[in-house]
Enzyme design. Structure first.
Site, PDB file in Angstrom:
ATOM      1  CD  GLU A   1      21.838  47.185  51.265  1.00  0.00           C
ATOM      2  OE1 GLU A   1      21.474  46.437  50.346  1.00  0.00           O
ATOM      3  OE2 GLU A   1      23.019  47.288  51.609  1.00  0.00           O
ATOM      4  CG  ASP A   2      20.515  43.069  48.771  1.00  0.00           C
ATOM      5  OD1 ASP A   2      21.014  43.857  49.601  1.00  0.00           O
ATOM      6  OD2 ASP A   2      21.196  42.266  48.125  1.00  0.00           O
TER       7      ASP A   2
ATOM      8  CG  ASP B   1      26.298  38.485  44.386  1.00  0.00           C
ATOM      9  OD1 ASP B   1      25.931  39.044  45.445  1.00  0.00           O
ATOM     10  OD2 ASP B   1      27.490  38.323  44.089  1.00  0.00           O
TER      11      ASP B   1
ATOM     12  CG  ASP C   1      24.373  38.391  56.453  1.00  0.00           C
ATOM     13  OD1 ASP C   1      24.389  37.829  57.552  1.00  0.00           O
ATOM     14  OD2 ASP C   1      24.713  37.823  55.405  1.00  0.00           O
TER      15      ASP C   1
ATOM     16  CE  LYS D   1      20.988  34.833  55.538  1.00  0.00           C
ATOM     17  NZ  LYS D   1      22.263  34.435  54.894  1.00  0.00           N
TER      18      LYS D   1
ATOM     19  N   GLY E   1      22.955  44.745  44.942  1.00  0.00           N
ATOM     20  CA  GLY E   1      21.942  43.796  45.410  1.00  0.00           C
ATOM     21  C   GLY E   1      20.508  44.308  45.441  1.00  0.00           C
TER      22      GLY E   1
ATOM     23  CG  PHE F   1      24.832  30.735  50.470  1.00  0.00           C
ATOM     24  CD1 PHE F   1      24.524  31.539  49.381  1.00  0.00           C
ATOM     25  CD2 PHE F   1      26.115  30.787  50.989  1.00  0.00           C
ATOM     26  CE1 PHE F   1      25.464  32.370  48.815  1.00  0.00           C
ATOM     27  CE2 PHE F   1      27.072  31.607  50.422  1.00  0.00           C
ATOM     28  CZ  PHE F   1      26.733  32.399  49.328  1.00  0.00           C
TER      29      PHE F   1
ATOM     30  NE  ARG G   1      24.711  41.123  41.493  1.00  0.00           N
ATOM     31  CZ  ARG G   1      25.087  41.459  42.733  1.00  0.00           C
ATOM     32  NH1 ARG G   1      24.195  41.626  43.671  1.00  0.00           N
ATOM     33  NH2 ARG G   1      26.362  41.627  43.017  1.00  0.00           N
TER      34      ARG G   1
HETATM   35  C1  PRP Z   1      25.374  42.616  50.484  1.00  0.00           C
HETATM   36  C2  PRP Z   1      23.995  43.229  50.594  1.00  0.00           C
HETATM   37  C3  PRP Z   1      24.160  44.272  51.663  1.00  0.00           C
HETATM   38  C4  PRP Z   1      25.201  43.663  52.568  1.00  0.00           C
HETATM   39  C5  PRP Z   1      24.532  43.069  53.765  1.00  0.00           C
HETATM   40  O1  PRP Z   1      26.111  43.405  49.622  1.00  0.00           O
HETATM   41  O2  PRP Z   1      23.571  43.799  49.380  1.00  0.00           O
HETATM   42  O3  PRP Z   1      24.647  45.491  51.119  1.00  0.00           O
HETATM   43  O4  PRP Z   1      25.886  42.661  51.804  1.00  0.00           O
HETATM   44  O5  PRP Z   1      25.454  42.466  54.605  1.00  0.00           O
HETATM   45  P1  PRP Z   1      25.838  42.989  56.049  1.00  0.00           P
HETATM   46  O6  PRP Z   1      24.565  43.240  56.803  1.00  0.00           O
HETATM   47  O7  PRP Z   1      26.617  41.828  56.605  1.00  0.00           O
HETATM   48  O8  PRP Z   1      26.685  44.205  55.917  1.00  0.00           O
HETATM   49  P2  PRP Z   1      27.442  42.981  48.866  1.00  0.00           P
HETATM   50  O9  PRP Z   1      28.597  43.580  49.567  1.00  0.00           O
HETATM   51  O10 PRP Z   1      27.427  41.491  48.665  1.00  0.00           O
HETATM   52  O11 PRP Z   1      27.323  43.732  47.482  1.00  0.00           O
HETATM   53  P3  PRP Z   1      26.181  43.696  46.358  1.00  0.00           P
HETATM   54  O12 PRP Z   1      25.004  44.492  46.885  1.00  0.00           O
HETATM   55  O13 PRP Z   1      26.827  44.366  45.186  1.00  0.00           O
HETATM   56  O14 PRP Z   1      25.818  42.262  46.084  1.00  0.00           O
END
Ligand code: PRP
Length: 183
Positions: free
Chosen positions: A102-103, A162, A106, A134, A47, A155, A168
């Site tokens: 990080e992106d 993604d 959550d 968020k 991400g 969302f 992405r």
């Molecule tokens: C997403 C995002 C963070 C994480 C955040 O990754 O990139 O790593 O979820 O969520 P959280 O705060 O609830 O832990 P994902 O597992 O979707 O993988 P990706 O980066 O490959 O899209």
């Protein structure tokens, strides 16, 4: 919208020019905070890839790039709560000035886990930089050191983020139409 997959987008939340402006500010702030240091930027795949590449080019400092790959979501839209390291750092970070990029934060589970895991390797310093925060979804107490934007509980996709591995490559951050993930 001049993007074919734009048909799946409910609305644009943060457009490309706004991302550019905010990244320039973040780059400036990080550069000021790390002056005289050799920064190791650790991008969390997949991400953060887009954000990472743009941000790194706005930090005019000696800088090392490295990556980890973790996952907590699988293919769906809800966090499973479990964080898995698929690809770990291939270097020692003891005594280094590490910035995790990080992106999105959550539930906070991923960044909390990563911070604890990398802290245990005894870096000189460890900070976190997240494009999107968020807070409404937080399950564990975690606040990134640098935040690009605080976003509502919608969302979100695009600019690295993604849904089922799509979107992405959108150059902006948007909200996905309900019909896409509820079908
Ligand atoms: C997403 C995002 C963070 C994480 C955040 O990754 O990139 O790593 O979820 O969520 P959280 O705060 O609830 O832990 P994902 O597992 O979707 O993988 P990706 O980066 O490959 O899209």
């Amino acid at each position: 919208m001049d993007y074919e997959i734009g048909n799946d987008i409910e609305k644009v939340l943060i457009d490309a020019p706004a991302i550019k402006v905010r990244l320039a500010e973040l780059g400036k702030q990080i550069a000021a905070d790390y002056t005289g240091k050799e920064l190791l930027m650790v991008g969390i795949l997949r991400g953060a890839a887009v954000f990472y590449a743009d941000l790194a080019r706005l930090i005019p400092l000696p800088l090392h790039m490295n990556f980890m790959a973790v996952s907590s979501y699988g293919q769906g839209s809800e966090s499973s709560g479990a964080v898995r390291i698929y690809y770990d750092l291939n270097e020692d970070i003891k005594g280094r000035d590490v910035l995790i990029v990080e992106d999105i934060v959550d539930t906070g589970l991923t960044l909390k886990y990563l911070s604890e895991t990398l802290s245990a390797r005894k870096p000189a310093s460890l900070k976190t930089c997240c494009l999107l925060d968020k807070p409404a979804r937080r399950k564990v107490d975690f606040t990134p050191d640098y935040i690009g934007f605080t976003v509502p509980d919608e969302f979100i996709i695009g600019y690295g983020i993604d849904y089922a591995e799509m979107y992405r490559n959108l150059p902006y951050i948007g909200v996905l139409k309900r019909t896409v993930y509820e079908k």
